[in-house]
Design a protein around this motif. Structure first.
Motif, PDB file in Angstrom:
ATOM      1  N   ARG A   1     -44.549   3.718   5.741  1.00  0.00           N
ATOM      2  CA  ARG A   1     -45.557   4.420   6.533  1.00  0.00           C
ATOM      3  C   ARG A   1     -45.104   4.582   7.984  1.00  0.00           C
ATOM      4  O   ARG A   1     -45.359   5.612   8.607  1.00  0.00           O
ATOM      5  N   ALA A   2     -44.432   3.566   8.508  1.00  0.00           N
ATOM      6  CA  ALA A   2     -43.940   3.657   9.884  1.00  0.00           C
ATOM      7  C   ALA A   2     -42.916   4.774  10.014  1.00  0.00           C
ATOM      8  O   ALA A   2     -42.951   5.569  10.967  1.00  0.00           O
ATOM      9  N   PHE A   3     -42.009   4.872   9.051  1.00  0.00           N
ATOM     10  CA  PHE A   3     -40.992   5.912   9.128  1.00  0.00           C
ATOM     11  C   PHE A   3     -41.552   7.285   8.792  1.00  0.00           C
ATOM     12  O   PHE A   3     -41.004   8.302   9.216  1.00  0.00           O
ATOM     13  N   THR A   4     -42.644   7.355   8.041  1.00  0.00           N
ATOM     14  CA  THR A   4     -43.316   8.636   7.855  1.00  0.00           C
ATOM     15  C   THR A   4     -43.818   9.159   9.195  1.00  0.00           C
ATOM     16  O   THR A   4     -43.676  10.345   9.519  1.00  0.00           O
ATOM     17  N   VAL A   5     -44.414   8.270   9.993  1.00  0.00           N
ATOM     18  CA  VAL A   5     -44.847   8.637  11.345  1.00  0.00           C
ATOM     19  C   VAL A   5     -43.646   9.074  12.176  1.00  0.00           C
ATOM     20  O   VAL A   5     -43.689  10.078  12.897  1.00  0.00           O
ATOM     21  N   HIS A   6     -42.565   8.312  12.071  1.00  0.00           N
ATOM     22  CA  HIS A   6     -41.331   8.583  12.821  1.00  0.00           C
ATOM     23  C   HIS A   6     -40.813   9.995  12.514  1.00  0.00           C
ATOM     24  O   HIS A   6     -40.537  10.781  13.429  1.00  0.00           O
ATOM     25  N   ILE A   7     -40.712  10.335  11.232  1.00  0.00           N
ATOM     26  CA  ILE A   7     -40.167  11.635  10.839  1.00  0.00           C
ATOM     27  C   ILE A   7     -41.143  12.755  11.173  1.00  0.00           C
ATOM     28  O   ILE A   7     -40.747  13.818  11.658  1.00  0.00           O
ATOM     29  N   ASN A   8     -42.416  12.525  10.922  1.00  0.00           N
ATOM     30  CA  ASN A   8     -43.401  13.565  11.205  1.00  0.00           C
ATOM     31  C   ASN A   8     -43.408  13.931  12.685  1.00  0.00           C
ATOM     32  O   ASN A   8     -43.574  15.101  13.051  1.00  0.00           O
ATOM     33  N   GLY A   9     -43.222  12.934  13.552  1.00  0.00           N
ATOM     34  CA  GLY A   9     -43.164  13.206  14.981  1.00  0.00           C
ATOM     35  C   GLY A   9     -41.990  14.097  15.339  1.00  0.00           C
ATOM     36  O   GLY A   9     -42.095  14.971  16.215  1.00  0.00           O
ATOM     37  N   MET A  10     -40.855  13.913  14.668  1.00  0.00           N
ATOM     38  CA  MET A  10     -39.667  14.705  14.975  1.00  0.00           C
ATOM     39  C   MET A  10     -39.774  16.139  14.490  1.00  0.00           C
ATOM     40  O   MET A  10     -39.253  17.059  15.109  1.00  0.00           O
ATOM     41  N   VAL A  11     -40.437  16.346  13.349  1.00  0.00           N
ATOM     42  CA  VAL A  11     -40.402  17.677  12.738  1.00  0.00           C
ATOM     43  C   VAL A  11     -41.752  18.384  12.733  1.00  0.00           C
ATOM     44  O   VAL A  11     -41.808  19.592  12.508  1.00  0.00           O
TER      45      VAL A  11
ATOM     46  N   ASP B   1     -37.860  -2.341  18.947  1.00  0.00           N
ATOM     47  CA  ASP B   1     -38.423  -3.668  18.706  1.00  0.00           C
ATOM     48  C   ASP B   1     -39.529  -3.616  17.654  1.00  0.00           C
ATOM     49  O   ASP B   1     -39.712  -4.559  16.879  1.00  0.00           O
ATOM     50  N   VAL B   2     -40.283  -2.518  17.630  1.00  0.00           N
ATOM     51  CA  VAL B   2     -41.327  -2.351  16.608  1.00  0.00           C
ATOM     52  C   VAL B   2     -40.680  -2.258  15.229  1.00  0.00           C
ATOM     53  O   VAL B   2     -41.139  -2.898  14.266  1.00  0.00           O
ATOM     54  N   ILE B   3     -39.619  -1.457  15.111  1.00  0.00           N
ATOM     55  CA  ILE B   3     -38.904  -1.334  13.841  1.00  0.00           C
ATOM     56  C   ILE B   3     -38.260  -2.663  13.467  1.00  0.00           C
ATOM     57  O   ILE B   3     -38.276  -3.070  12.295  1.00  0.00           O
ATOM     58  N   LYS B   4     -37.719  -3.346  14.447  1.00  0.00           N
ATOM     59  CA  LYS B   4     -37.091  -4.651  14.193  1.00  0.00           C
ATOM     60  C   LYS B   4     -38.099  -5.634  13.597  1.00  0.00           C
ATOM     61  O   LYS B   4     -37.787  -6.381  12.664  1.00  0.00           O
ATOM     62  N   ALA B   5     -39.320  -5.628  14.127  1.00  0.00           N
ATOM     63  CA  ALA B   5     -40.350  -6.536  13.627  1.00  0.00           C
ATOM     64  C   ALA B   5     -40.727  -6.195  12.183  1.00  0.00           C
ATOM     65  O   ALA B   5     -40.982  -7.097  11.367  1.00  0.00           O
ATOM     66  N   LEU B   6     -40.778  -4.902  11.846  1.00  0.00           N
ATOM     67  CA  LEU B   6     -41.093  -4.497  10.476  1.00  0.00           C
ATOM     68  C   LEU B   6     -39.995  -4.926   9.507  1.00  0.00           C
ATOM     69  O   LEU B   6     -40.276  -5.391   8.393  1.00  0.00           O
ATOM     70  N   ILE B   7     -38.743  -4.798   9.919  1.00  0.00           N
ATOM     71  CA  ILE B   7     -37.626  -5.177   9.052  1.00  0.00           C
ATOM     72  C   ILE B   7     -37.545  -6.689   8.917  1.00  0.00           C
ATOM     73  O   ILE B   7     -37.158  -7.218   7.864  1.00  0.00           O
ATOM     74  N   ALA B   8     -37.943  -7.414   9.946  1.00  0.00           N
ATOM     75  CA  ALA B   8     -37.935  -8.881   9.882  1.00  0.00           C
ATOM     76  C   ALA B   8     -38.878  -9.401   8.804  1.00  0.00           C
ATOM     77  O   ALA B   8     -38.699 -10.516   8.295  1.00  0.00           O
TER      78      ALA B   8
END
Length: 308
Positions: free
Chosen positions: A201-211, A245-252
């Motif tokens: 879901r986080a990366f969906t937000v990430h990609i949607n923001g770019m495109v 850091d937000v992405i880092k926390a999700l991957i942790a």
């Protein structure tokens, strides 16, 4: 032959394009009035009058700035934090004025905010969006403060009133963009317990923001892949680091094998996601589908069973 018969009829495709642009601006710049929206569209080669803009607004229930702000907040699960401070104040006062006019205020509620005293919506937001559009299309070096002022419908002095330099404006655009995307990520993930689903879901937000996001979102997303302009990278490094850091926390939080290098995993994922804006074509895979498939390929593997 009457006046209406003398007017050229727009092709269906052009009508749809005009309507789509009016709705996009209603989302990205709810503070713009109908005349300002019409002027922007005319500059882009789309012929529409101020009354035509209002007709489209009325069609979707967006004919006032308050209604456009309500719709913008509704797109983010009704969260007012998605609006700027000045936008929130305007919305609160506008709703209060409506209740006052309709006689819905309780006796102990304040009733001294006539609509004529509402604060104007955030002029800084207009400048930030104009700057983001030009930085995205012309590049930082080729964009001038005069260009930004013209795009925003202001005099250059009005821009300098809020931002002392182009560099300060560039950083302000990114600060707003990173604030927005991190807020959207929190909204998208806060009730999800599965760590893989949270990451998707986080990366969906990430990609949607770019495109598919606002001009500010797109510029912020593109700048995540910025590597060839050291001066610009230095200007936004702190904001990029906070975002990572937000992405880092999700991957942790992912349940991974002990030998997995989480730093390399984060860099691999960010590299793949950041490159989407280069090859993305609307109408094929959605941002959600891209995020899901990329993460599933990484998580589950891609090797198929060999055929006999």
């Amino acid at each position: 032959m009457n006046q209406a018969e003398n007017q050229p009829v727009l092709a269906t495709e052009q009508v749809n394009a005009v309507e789509a642009e009016i709705l996009r601006l209603a989302r990205e710049l709810p503070e713009l009035g109908q005349a300002a929206v019409a002027t922007r569209l005319q500059r882009a080669g789309l012929q529409i009058s101020a009354s035509g803009v209002r007709y489209i607004w009325q069609k979707y229930g967006l004919e006032t700035a308050v209604k456009r702000l309500q719709a913008l907040a509704a797109e983010n699960a009704g969260c007012l934090e998605s609006l700027t401070l000045n936008q929130r104040r305007y919305l609160e006062r506008g709703l209060l004025s409506t209740r006052l006019a309709q006689g819905e205020l309780a006796e102990d509620e304040p009733a001294n905010l006539p609509e004529s005293e509402l604060e104007p919506l955030d002029r800084q937001r207009i400048i930030l969006n104009a700057a983001a559009e030009l930085f995205s299309t012309q590049g930082f070096d080729r964009t001038t403060i005069r260009d930004i002022a013209s795009q925003a419908g202001l005099l250059p002095g009005s821009v300098y009133h809020y931002f002392s330099s182009k560099e300060e404006l560039y950083m302000a655009v990114h600060q707003e963009g990173f604030r927005s995307v991190m807020l959207q990520m929190r909204l998208a993930t806060h009730e999800v317990s599965d760590p893989w689903e949270r990451l998707k879901r986080a990366f969906t937000v990430h990609i949607n923001g770019m495109v598919g996001g606002s001009a500010i979102d797109r510029l912020t997303g593109h700048s995540l892949a910025l590597t060839g302009h050291p001066r610009l990278l230095d200007m936004i490094r702190a904001d990029r680091d906070a975002y990572e850091d937000v992405i880092k926390a999700l991957i942790a939080q992912l349940p991974l094998k002990p030998a997995v290098n989480r730093t390399l995993l984060r860099l691999q994922l960010l590299g793949a996601m950041n490159w989407v804006y280069v090859w993305y074509h609307e109408g094929k895979l959605s941002p959600e589908q891209i995020s899901e498939q990329m993460i599933d390929m990484l998580r589950l593997g891609v090797e198929g069973q060999a055929q006999a």
